[in-house]
Scaffold this active site. Structure first.
Site, PDB file in Angstrom:
ATOM      1  N   SER A 108     -22.513  19.696  -8.927  1.00 39.94           N
ATOM      2  CA  SER A 108     -21.930  20.497  -7.896  1.00 39.94           C
ATOM      3  C   SER A 108     -23.102  21.476  -7.442  1.00 39.94           C
ATOM      4  O   SER A 108     -23.964  21.918  -8.322  1.00 39.94           O
ATOM      5  CB  SER A 108     -20.780  21.125  -8.039  1.00 39.94           C
ATOM      6  N   SER A 109     -23.183  21.912  -6.151  1.00 42.57           N
ATOM      7  CA  SER A 109     -24.115  22.850  -5.602  1.00 42.57           C
ATOM      8  C   SER A 109     -24.021  24.261  -6.134  1.00 42.57           C
ATOM      9  O   SER A 109     -24.696  25.171  -6.098  1.00 42.57           O
ATOM     10  CB  SER A 109     -24.324  22.749  -4.121  1.00 42.57           C
ATOM     11  N   CYS A 110     -22.712  24.486  -6.726  1.00 47.73           N
ATOM     12  CA  CYS A 110     -22.233  25.745  -7.328  1.00 47.73           C
ATOM     13  C   CYS A 110     -23.172  26.142  -8.567  1.00 47.73           C
ATOM     14  O   CYS A 110     -23.012  27.244  -9.228  1.00 47.73           O
ATOM     15  CB  CYS A 110     -20.820  25.989  -7.429  1.00 47.73           C
ATOM     16  N   TYR A 137     -16.399  26.850 -13.779  1.00 51.76           N
ATOM     17  CA  TYR A 137     -16.627  25.760 -13.158  1.00 51.76           C
ATOM     18  C   TYR A 137     -18.216  25.352 -13.171  1.00 51.76           C
ATOM     19  O   TYR A 137     -18.777  24.077 -13.699  1.00 51.76           O
ATOM     20  CB  TYR A 137     -16.202  25.382 -11.741  1.00 51.76           C
ATOM     21  N   LYS A 141     -20.347  22.370 -15.340  1.00 50.69           N
ATOM     22  CA  LYS A 141     -21.271  21.293 -14.665  1.00 50.69           C
ATOM     23  C   LYS A 141     -22.542  21.433 -15.010  1.00 50.69           C
ATOM     24  O   LYS A 141     -23.170  20.281 -15.316  1.00 50.69           O
ATOM     25  CB  LYS A 141     -21.131  21.562 -13.150  1.00 50.69           C
ATOM     26  N   HIS A 180     -10.780  23.203  -1.076  1.00 52.63           N
ATOM     27  CA  HIS A 180     -11.878  23.835  -0.529  1.00 52.63           C
ATOM     28  C   HIS A 180     -11.501  24.432   0.962  1.00 52.63           C
ATOM     29  O   HIS A 180     -10.557  24.006   1.567  1.00 52.63           O
ATOM     30  CB  HIS A 180     -13.097  22.853  -0.817  1.00 52.63           C
TER      31      HIS A 180
END
Length: 340
Positions: A108-110, A137, A141, A180
């Site tokens: 994920s980009s987070c 989260y 990841k 989201h």
């Protein structure tokens, strides 16, 4: 992968997994392996290893994960870090033990720092503090990425990690507590539009000379509307995943995105127009904005020869159509149950 390869899609009922499954079926892959949560609990190591031992998949798309927006991440941080670490650890380890030829891990980009330079390059990973609202989260990841890299280094596996930007499309989660921003906006605007239509029909007064008086509806959006986000249609992501499964073998992560961004305020206006909402949009500045800006650098992916095809207005329109269809199906099912 060839058309007869045994391919396991972990998380095939979710937003990403279902899109990958659709893409594989469209490409005429026939030996596709799927299991519902009832059949296989990916958080239980013994069950996962037994599944891999029995089915012997050759390729794995690891799309199973516990996901959600700011509210869900803030409310259930333990669930997000524990659940995701357990799922990915069990699948990655079982893939190694059973001799899987290649695995693609969905990140994920987070994972990138809160104040990351923009656009975010792959090498910026672990270069600064994470965004607090989704840190559990993100940490999970990052652990998945590092696990894939460690297995590649120690055991010579071919486990790749891809970092998609914000996703949307058919199969999305429209629950306002866990979704989201984009699906949440679609639902909010649709419900407000329906309320407005009902008001127009119901508000009848003698002084209106037979005309209906339209009720003014409003939609509240969390935050200031200033943060910028990038959105990728999930069907484009699925296409990119199949492309990378055949073209990419590096242990280093690779971004998947569109390379363009939009403010949340602009997004809200766009969704409202597509849905046909005619009311007011309010921004609740007492709520958190999250990361100020999240734009992926997709130069690495473009250099390999892949670019997205679905534009944002087109993609939101198709996502809204899917949402309305599913909502009508659910309403029909409830009416049928009551009649029985």
């Amino acid at each position: 992968m060839n058309k007869n390869s045994r391919i396991y899609v972990a998380g095939h009922t979710g937003l990403v997994g279902s899109a990958i499954l659709r893409r594989l079926e469209a490409k005429d892959y026939t030996r596709l392996l799927t299991c519902s949560h009832r059949e296989l609990d990916l958080m239980r190591q013994e069950e996962v290893e037994a599944f891999f031992e029995k089915e012997r998949p050759e390729y794995v798309f690891l799309a199973a994960a516990k996901v959600g927006g700011i509210l869900a991440n803030s409310t259930y941080p333990a669930d997000f870090i524990y659940g995701n670490i357990m799922i990915q650890s069990n699948v990655i380890h079982a893939a190694y033990r059973s001799g899987v030829k290649k695995l693609l891990f969905l990140g994920s980009s987070c994972i990138y720092p809160r104040d990351c330079p923009q656009p975010m390059k792959e090498e910026y990973l672990l270069s600064g503090p994470l965004e607090a609202t989704n840190e559990p989260y993100a940490v999970a990841k990052i652990a998945g990425i590092k696990m894939c890299q460690a297995f590649n280094r120690q055991f010579g596996t071919r486990f790749i990690s891809v970092m998609p930007t914000n996703l949307y499309g058919p199969g999305d989660n429209f629950d306002l507590e866990t979704s989201h921003v984009l699906p949440a906006l679609i639902r909010k605007f649709h419900e407000a539009k329906v309320r407005g239509q009902r008001s127009e029909v119901r508000i009848q007064r003698p002084e209106a000379n037979g005309r209906s008086l339209k009720g003014v509806e409003a939609v509240t959006v969390w935050g200031t509307g200033a943060p910028c986000r990038e959105f990728l249609h999930v069907d484009d992501l699925a296409d990119a995943c199949l492309f990378l499964m055949g073209k990419y073998d590096d242990s280093e992560i690779i971004n998947i995105g569109v390379g363009k961004e939009i403010t949340i305020k602009e997004l809200a206006g766009l969704v409202g127009d597509i849905v046909g909402f005619k009311g007011e949009i309010h921004f609740d500045t007492s709520k958190p904005d999250g990361t100020p800006r999240k734009l992926l650098d997709v130069g690495k992916l473009h250099a390999l020869g892949w670019r997205n095809r679905i534009g944002l207005p087109e993609g939101i329109s198709s996502a809204y159509e899917w949402y309305v269809e599913e909502r009508l199906k659910a309403q029909g099912s409830r009416l049928k149950e009551r009649a029985e």
